[in-house]
Design a protein around this motif. Structure first.
Motif, PDB file in Angstrom:
ATOM      1  N   SER A 164       0.812  -1.225   0.000  1.00 14.98           N
ATOM      2  CA  SER A 164       0.000   0.000   0.000  1.00 14.98           C
ATOM      3  C   SER A 164       0.846   1.275   0.000  1.00 14.98           C
ATOM      4  O   SER A 164       2.014   1.263   0.398  1.00 14.98           O
ATOM      5  CB  SER A 164      -0.894   0.017   1.239  1.00 14.98           C
ATOM      6  OG  SER A 164      -0.093   0.224   2.395  1.00 14.98           O
ATOM      7  N   CYS A 166       0.304   3.449   2.099  1.00 18.74           N
ATOM      8  CA  CYS A 166       0.472   3.742   3.534  1.00 18.74           C
ATOM      9  C   CYS A 166       1.885   3.434   4.015  1.00 18.74           C
ATOM     10  O   CYS A 166       2.418   4.136   4.881  1.00 18.74           O
ATOM     11  CB  CYS A 166      -0.518   2.936   4.363  1.00 18.74           C
ATOM     12  SG  CYS A 166      -2.234   3.268   3.953  1.00 18.74           S
ATOM     13  N   MET A 178      -6.299  10.304   6.495  1.00 17.55           N
ATOM     14  CA  MET A 178      -7.590   9.611   6.576  1.00 17.55           C
ATOM     15  C   MET A 178      -8.108   9.620   8.014  1.00 17.55           C
ATOM     16  O   MET A 178      -9.288   9.861   8.259  1.00 17.55           O
ATOM     17  CB  MET A 178      -7.439   8.179   6.065  1.00 17.55           C
ATOM     18  CG  MET A 178      -8.696   7.366   6.248  1.00 17.55           C
ATOM     19  SD  MET A 178      -9.110   6.365   4.843  1.00 17.55           S
ATOM     20  CE  MET A 178     -10.517   5.477   5.523  1.00 17.55           C
ATOM     21  N   ILE A 179      -7.203   9.351   8.962  1.00 12.78           N
ATOM     22  CA  ILE A 179      -7.579   9.357  10.380  1.00 12.78           C
ATOM     23  C   ILE A 179      -8.058  10.746  10.780  1.00 12.78           C
ATOM     24  O   ILE A 179      -8.872  10.905  11.684  1.00 12.78           O
ATOM     25  CB  ILE A 179      -6.365   8.940  11.249  1.00 12.78           C
ATOM     26  CG1 ILE A 179      -5.898   7.520  10.900  1.00 12.78           C
ATOM     27  CG2 ILE A 179      -6.651   9.063  12.742  1.00 12.78           C
ATOM     28  CD1 ILE A 179      -6.924   6.450  11.069  1.00 12.78           C
ATOM     29  N   PRO A 187      -4.857   3.301   1.590  1.00 12.89           N
ATOM     30  CA  PRO A 187      -4.797   1.947   2.161  1.00 12.89           C
ATOM     31  C   PRO A 187      -5.059   0.817   1.158  1.00 12.89           C
ATOM     32  O   PRO A 187      -4.830  -0.340   1.483  1.00 12.89           O
ATOM     33  CB  PRO A 187      -5.893   1.969   3.240  1.00 12.89           C
ATOM     34  CG  PRO A 187      -6.065   3.408   3.589  1.00 12.89           C
ATOM     35  CD  PRO A 187      -5.820   4.158   2.313  1.00 12.89           C
ATOM     36  N   MET A 211      -3.408  -1.936  -4.929  1.00  9.42           N
ATOM     37  CA  MET A 211      -2.268  -2.671  -4.389  1.00  9.42           C
ATOM     38  C   MET A 211      -2.533  -4.172  -4.512  1.00  9.42           C
ATOM     39  O   MET A 211      -3.623  -4.587  -4.918  1.00  9.42           O
ATOM     40  CB  MET A 211      -2.081  -2.324  -2.915  1.00  9.42           C
ATOM     41  CG  MET A 211      -3.270  -2.795  -2.067  1.00  9.42           C
ATOM     42  SD  MET A 211      -3.213  -2.328  -0.329  1.00  9.42           S
ATOM     43  CE  MET A 211      -2.305  -3.679   0.392  1.00  9.42           C
ATOM     44  N   GLU A 212      -1.570  -4.973  -4.121  1.00 11.25           N
ATOM     45  CA  GLU A 212      -1.766  -6.418  -4.009  1.00 11.25           C
ATOM     46  C   GLU A 212      -2.921  -6.665  -3.040  1.00 11.25           C
ATOM     47  O   GLU A 212      -3.043  -5.961  -2.053  1.00 11.25           O
ATOM     48  CB  GLU A 212      -0.484  -7.054  -3.459  1.00 11.25           C
ATOM     49  CG  GLU A 212      -0.159  -6.489  -2.068  1.00 11.25           C
ATOM     50  CD  GLU A 212       1.187  -6.920  -1.518  1.00 11.25           C
ATOM     51  OE1 GLU A 212       2.061  -7.300  -2.295  1.00 11.25           O
ATOM     52  OE2 GLU A 212       1.336  -6.852  -0.279  1.00 11.25           O
ATOM     53  N   SER A 213      -3.731  -7.633  -3.308  1.00 16.17           N
ATOM     54  CA  SER A 213      -4.856  -8.027  -2.434  1.00 16.17           C
ATOM     55  C   SER A 213      -5.586  -6.827  -1.812  1.00 16.17           C
ATOM     56  O   SER A 213      -5.756  -6.738  -0.601  1.00 16.17           O
ATOM     57  CB  SER A 213      -4.396  -8.996  -1.331  1.00 16.17           C
ATOM     58  OG  SER A 213      -3.513  -8.392  -0.423  1.00 16.17           O
ATOM     59  N   ASN A 215      -8.313  -4.552  -0.418  1.00 14.87           N
ATOM     60  CA  ASN A 215      -9.643  -4.728   0.171  1.00 14.87           C
ATOM     61  C   ASN A 215     -10.424  -3.418   0.026  1.00 14.87           C
ATOM     62  O   ASN A 215     -10.632  -2.681   0.987  1.00 14.87           O
ATOM     63  CB  ASN A 215      -9.515  -5.144   1.640  1.00 14.87           C
ATOM     64  CG  ASN A 215     -10.844  -5.545   2.255  1.00 14.87           C
ATOM     65  OD1 ASN A 215     -11.902  -5.325   1.661  1.00 14.87           O
ATOM     66  ND2 ASN A 215     -10.792  -6.120   3.445  1.00 14.87           N
ATOM     67  N   ALA A 218     -13.635  -2.921   2.232  1.00 16.93           N
ATOM     68  CA  ALA A 218     -13.441  -2.401   3.592  1.00 16.93           C
ATOM     69  C   ALA A 218     -13.187  -0.902   3.560  1.00 16.93           C
ATOM     70  O   ALA A 218     -13.692  -0.162   4.406  1.00 16.93           O
ATOM     71  CB  ALA A 218     -12.272  -3.126   4.267  1.00 16.93           C
ATOM     72  N   LEU A 219     -12.431  -0.451   2.563  1.00 22.53           N
ATOM     73  CA  LEU A 219     -12.141   0.982   2.485  1.00 22.53           C
ATOM     74  C   LEU A 219     -13.407   1.773   2.177  1.00 22.53           C
ATOM     75  O   LEU A 219     -13.673   2.807   2.800  1.00 22.53           O
ATOM     76  CB  LEU A 219     -11.068   1.270   1.432  1.00 22.53           C
ATOM     77  CG  LEU A 219     -10.632   2.742   1.374  1.00 22.53           C
ATOM     78  CD1 LEU A 219      -9.867   3.141   2.638  1.00 22.53           C
ATOM     79  CD2 LEU A 219      -9.784   3.037   0.144  1.00 22.53           C
ATOM     80  N   ARG A 221     -16.460   0.955   2.797  1.00 20.44           N
ATOM     81  CA  ARG A 221     -17.329   0.929   3.987  1.00 20.44           C
ATOM     82  C   ARG A 221     -16.869   1.996   4.986  1.00 20.44           C
ATOM     83  O   ARG A 221     -17.670   2.721   5.572  1.00 20.44           O
ATOM     84  CB  ARG A 221     -17.272  -0.462   4.616  1.00 20.44           C
ATOM     85  CG  ARG A 221     -18.333  -0.719   5.667  1.00 20.44           C
ATOM     86  CD  ARG A 221     -18.032  -1.983   6.472  1.00 20.44           C
ATOM     87  NE  ARG A 221     -17.911  -3.170   5.644  1.00 20.44           N
ATOM     88  CZ  ARG A 221     -16.879  -4.024   5.710  1.00 20.44           C
ATOM     89  NH1 ARG A 221     -15.881  -3.828   6.552  1.00 20.44           N
ATOM     90  NH2 ARG A 221     -16.832  -5.084   4.927  1.00 20.44           N
ATOM     91  N   GLU A 222     -15.552   2.108   5.136  1.00 20.27           N
ATOM     92  CA  GLU A 222     -15.016   3.089   6.079  1.00 20.27           C
ATOM     93  C   GLU A 222     -15.260   4.521   5.592  1.00 20.27           C
ATOM     94  O   GLU A 222     -15.613   5.395   6.377  1.00 20.27           O
ATOM     95  CB  GLU A 222     -13.523   2.836   6.298  1.00 20.27           C
ATOM     96  CG  GLU A 222     -12.898   3.700   7.376  1.00 20.27           C
ATOM     97  CD  GLU A 222     -13.470   3.443   8.768  1.00 20.27           C
ATOM     98  OE1 GLU A 222     -13.937   2.319   9.029  1.00 20.27           O
ATOM     99  OE2 GLU A 222     -13.460   4.389   9.587  1.00 20.27           O
ATOM    100  N   ARG A 226     -17.478   7.338   7.517  1.00 24.17           N
ATOM    101  CA  ARG A 226     -16.954   8.668   7.829  1.00 24.17           C
ATOM    102  C   ARG A 226     -17.686   9.758   7.050  1.00 24.17           C
ATOM    103  O   ARG A 226     -17.223  10.894   7.004  1.00 24.17           O
ATOM    104  CB  ARG A 226     -15.445   8.720   7.543  1.00 24.17           C
ATOM    105  CG  ARG A 226     -14.612   7.869   8.506  1.00 24.17           C
ATOM    106  CD  ARG A 226     -13.153   7.802   8.088  1.00 24.17           C
ATOM    107  NE  ARG A 226     -12.395   6.858   8.892  1.00 24.17           N
ATOM    108  CZ  ARG A 226     -11.650   7.200   9.949  1.00 24.17           C
ATOM    109  NH1 ARG A 226     -11.559   8.463  10.307  1.00 24.17           N
ATOM    110  NH2 ARG A 226     -10.994   6.281  10.628  1.00 24.17           N
TER     111      ARG A 226
END
Lengths: 256, 385
Positions: A164, A166, A178-179, A187, A211-213, A215, A218-219, A221-222, A226
């Motif tokens: 990533s 990140c 992001m936080i 991410p 990136m590799e694998s 998700n 999940a991102l 959804r987050e 937010r």
């Protein structure tokens, strides 16, 4: 002088920005031309030497029947084929046509659509021929391009990571945006840019694709937890790497 | 003369703290302390007390960090910054050597700059423990990491007891705080109210005693000591999180197929933020780079993460393909296998992995869920932040 490997640079549907990254290697260009023979690179010179080539750098996606034929010949003439950039590796921004009717797209852009012979989709090079290495980015990072060429010359694996953004971002010492409330694709985005946007307090735009694998579910959804809308998620994933699988699949879930 | 002797509690004022920073700089230290940057309190170079984040604190939760004003002018009134001190002692990118071709042979050269001498101001109990853990990793056993050992040996540490802790803190559960107990040269307890703003100062080493002797200090009064005690008690009572560590190693080492690993993997993006933010995670990868003309090469070490596919890449591919296997690797190593490997757990309860996880995965919650579900019939709920 030892045999210099022969380099060819090819353009398909693209903006030329990634090829420019090669010309932008000003400090290294002399060493590069001493180490390799530039046999075909129309962005730099009209002189073109016939194949075969030891290394082909391919920019751009396949969007026309002519290009779908031409890439086969490029592959035949190339010992090693490396794609450079989001167009060649994922279909590019022009892959947005993949999600609309091609007739509508052509009619919107051209006054006389009947002159246009095009494919319904923009597809990456790997959808047409085997690719030895995909260098990501819109545009590519010139330091990574030099690394790939140096690795090719030395017969080793390029030190190009597929984790990533990140990881680069944290190494650089950025405070995570992001936080702190800024939507960021970092991410799930492939490293390589050096986390430029977060360093300037912007969210990652995903220029290097998934990136590799990745998700992305999940991102997304987050992002929504937010406060982002489904439309925002869809649009963020629908940019230079819209047709890359992890981005395309998740964007579809956020289609109105 | 007696100032700085172990056991003698002394107090210094703000002016003396300023002098401390200046003396350290004068002694050739790169003084690193908390500053406010990018809406966060980060550790960076400081020149004096005006660089410190007076009157600011951090509001931390799972995947959440925000600076907020305090009601006072405390200089160290926050929990922990996004970065651990490992950024300095175990830098994210380090060139190990360079090679230059000369005809048919080549010469090796060490990287140019010698390790800086760092003075750290504001190291919390959890981070002191984290440094002690990395000392075990890098300096104990058959092979010492020389560059780490050099930076560590030369470091001067001014610890600060936590006056209030963050929403993701659980150092008390891990036995690492909030009270600083060892591993410092000087330790401060910030006393803000009632005025005057001052610091109880303790000595933890000869170098610390020598430094304190150069500062204007007064003997601490019994009310200073009482006030400091109330600061410790307040911090200990404010822990935002908790882990039950009883039998935790055995629990984790016997649950490789627990359904919770897949459940957390649905949320985990394997982005690696937790490992980068963690003050004890030490994994690195090595990259070799050669110049285009093949005249020079260098070997570079960078922070790596067990959440990447390359991390477990061996002949034939990556061993840990799934995110669940990667999360499991991280959590079980941190809290269980680490004990087998280094004699202590790899977690100090600083809460950074919770704060800086983009989706707010909370390891204390994951541990609780793994523990609960070993009791058949119990259900596990997850509250998304």
């Amino acid at each position: 002088m030892r045999h210099r490997p022969r380099l060819a640079v090819w353009k398909f549907a693209s903006c030329d920005g990634c090829q420019l990254s090669l010309l932008d290697c000003e400090d290294e260009l002399l060493a590069l031309t001493e180490a390799i023979e530039i046999a075909h690179f129309t962005e730099a010179t009209q002189a073109s030497l016939p194949g075969p080539y030891d290394l082909s750098l391919v920019e751009g996606s396949i969007t026309t029947p002519v290009d779908a034929e031409r890439i086969l010949e490029v592959r035949r003439q190339s010992k090693c084929l490396v794609t450079i950039g989001a167009c060649a590796s994922a279909g590019g921004i022009q892959a947005l046509r993949n999600f609309a009717g091609i007739e509508d797209v052509v009619a919107t852009v051209y006054p006389t659509p009947s002159y246009i012979r095009t494919l319904a989709t923009s597809t990456p090079i790997a959808a047409h021929v085997p690719v030895d290495f995909e260098l990501r980015g819109c545009p590519i990072n010139k330091a990574q391009l030099l690394e790939v060429i140096a690795a090719f010359l030395a017969g080793r694996k390029p030190a190009v990571s597929s984790y990533s953004v990140c990881i680069e971002c944290k190494r650089r010492g950025n405070v995570c945006v992001m936080i702190q409330g800024i939507p960021c694709l970092g991410p799930t985005t492939h490293a390589g840019c050096g986390a430029i946007c977060p360093a300037y307090r912007r969210g990652c735009y995903g220029c290097f694709g998934p990136m590799e694998s990745a998700n992305t579910t999940a991102l997304a959804r987050e992002w929504q937890a937010r406060g982002a809308s489904s439309l925002q998620v869809n649009r963020a994933l629908r940019s230079f790497n819209a047709a890359a699988e992890a981005f395309q699949t998740e964007a579809l879930r956020h289609e109105r | 003369m007696t100032a700085g002797q172990s056991g003698m509690a002394r107090c210094i004022n703000l002016a003396a703290l300023q002098v401390l920073i200046q003396l350290l700089a004068g002694d050739g230290y790169a003084v690193i302390g908390p500053i406010r940057r990018d809406d966060a309190i980060v550790y960076d170079r400081i020149a004096g007390i005006t660089d410190l984040p007076a009157g600011w604190t951090d509001d931390q939760g799972p995947g959440h960090y925000a600076l907020v004003r305090r009601g006072d002018d405390a200089l160290f009134g926050y929990a922990v910054g996004p970065d651990a001190w490992k950024r300095f002692l175990h830098p994210p990118v380090e060139t190990l050597w360079r090679a230059q071709r000369e005809g048919d042979t080549f010469t090796l050269a060490a990287p140019r700059a010698p390790a800086p001498r760092y003075a750290f101001l504001g190291v919390r109990a959890c981070d002191l423990r984290a440094i002690a853990i990395q000392d075990r990793v890098f300096c104990q056993g058959a092979y010492t990491d020389r560059s780490y050992a050099d930076r560590r040996r030369n470091a001067f540490i001014v610890a600060v007891h936590c006056g209030g802790v963050g929403g993701n803190c659980f150092c008390a559960s891990m036995g690492c705080g909030p009270r600083v107990d060892a591993g410092f040269d000087l330790a401060l307890t910030e006393l803000v109210d009632p005025a005057p703003h001052r610091f109880l100062i303790e000595v933890g080493s000869e170098a610390g005693a020598a430094m304190l002797a150069r500062l204007d200090s007064e003997e601490a009064t019994s009310s200073d000591l009482d006030l400091a005690e109330s600061v410790f008690k307040r911090a200990a009572s404010q822990m935002g999180r908790h882990i039950n560590t009883r039998g935790l190693k055995e629990l984790l080492q016997t649950q490789p197929h627990h359904p919770r690993w897949d459940e957390v993997a649905a949320r985990c993006m394997a982005c690696g933020n937790c490992t980068m933010a963690c003050p004890t995670c030490f994994c690195t990868t090595i990259e070799d780079h050669g110049s285009i003309d093949e005249s020079s090469a260098e070997r570079v070490r960078t922070w790596d993460s067990c959440f990447t596919l390359d991390f477990s890449f061996i002949h034939g591919g990556s061993v840990r393909q799934s995110a669940s296997s990667r999360y499991r690797q991280w959590l079980t190593h941190k809290l269980a296998h680490w004990i087998d490997q280094f004699g202590v757990a790899g977690c100090v309860g600083c809460g950074r992995c919770i704060t800086w996880c983009p989706v707010g995965i909370d390891l204390t919650e994951e541990v609780a869920a793994l523990r609960m579900a070993t009791d058949p019939g119990s259900t596990v709920s997850h509250e998304h932040p």
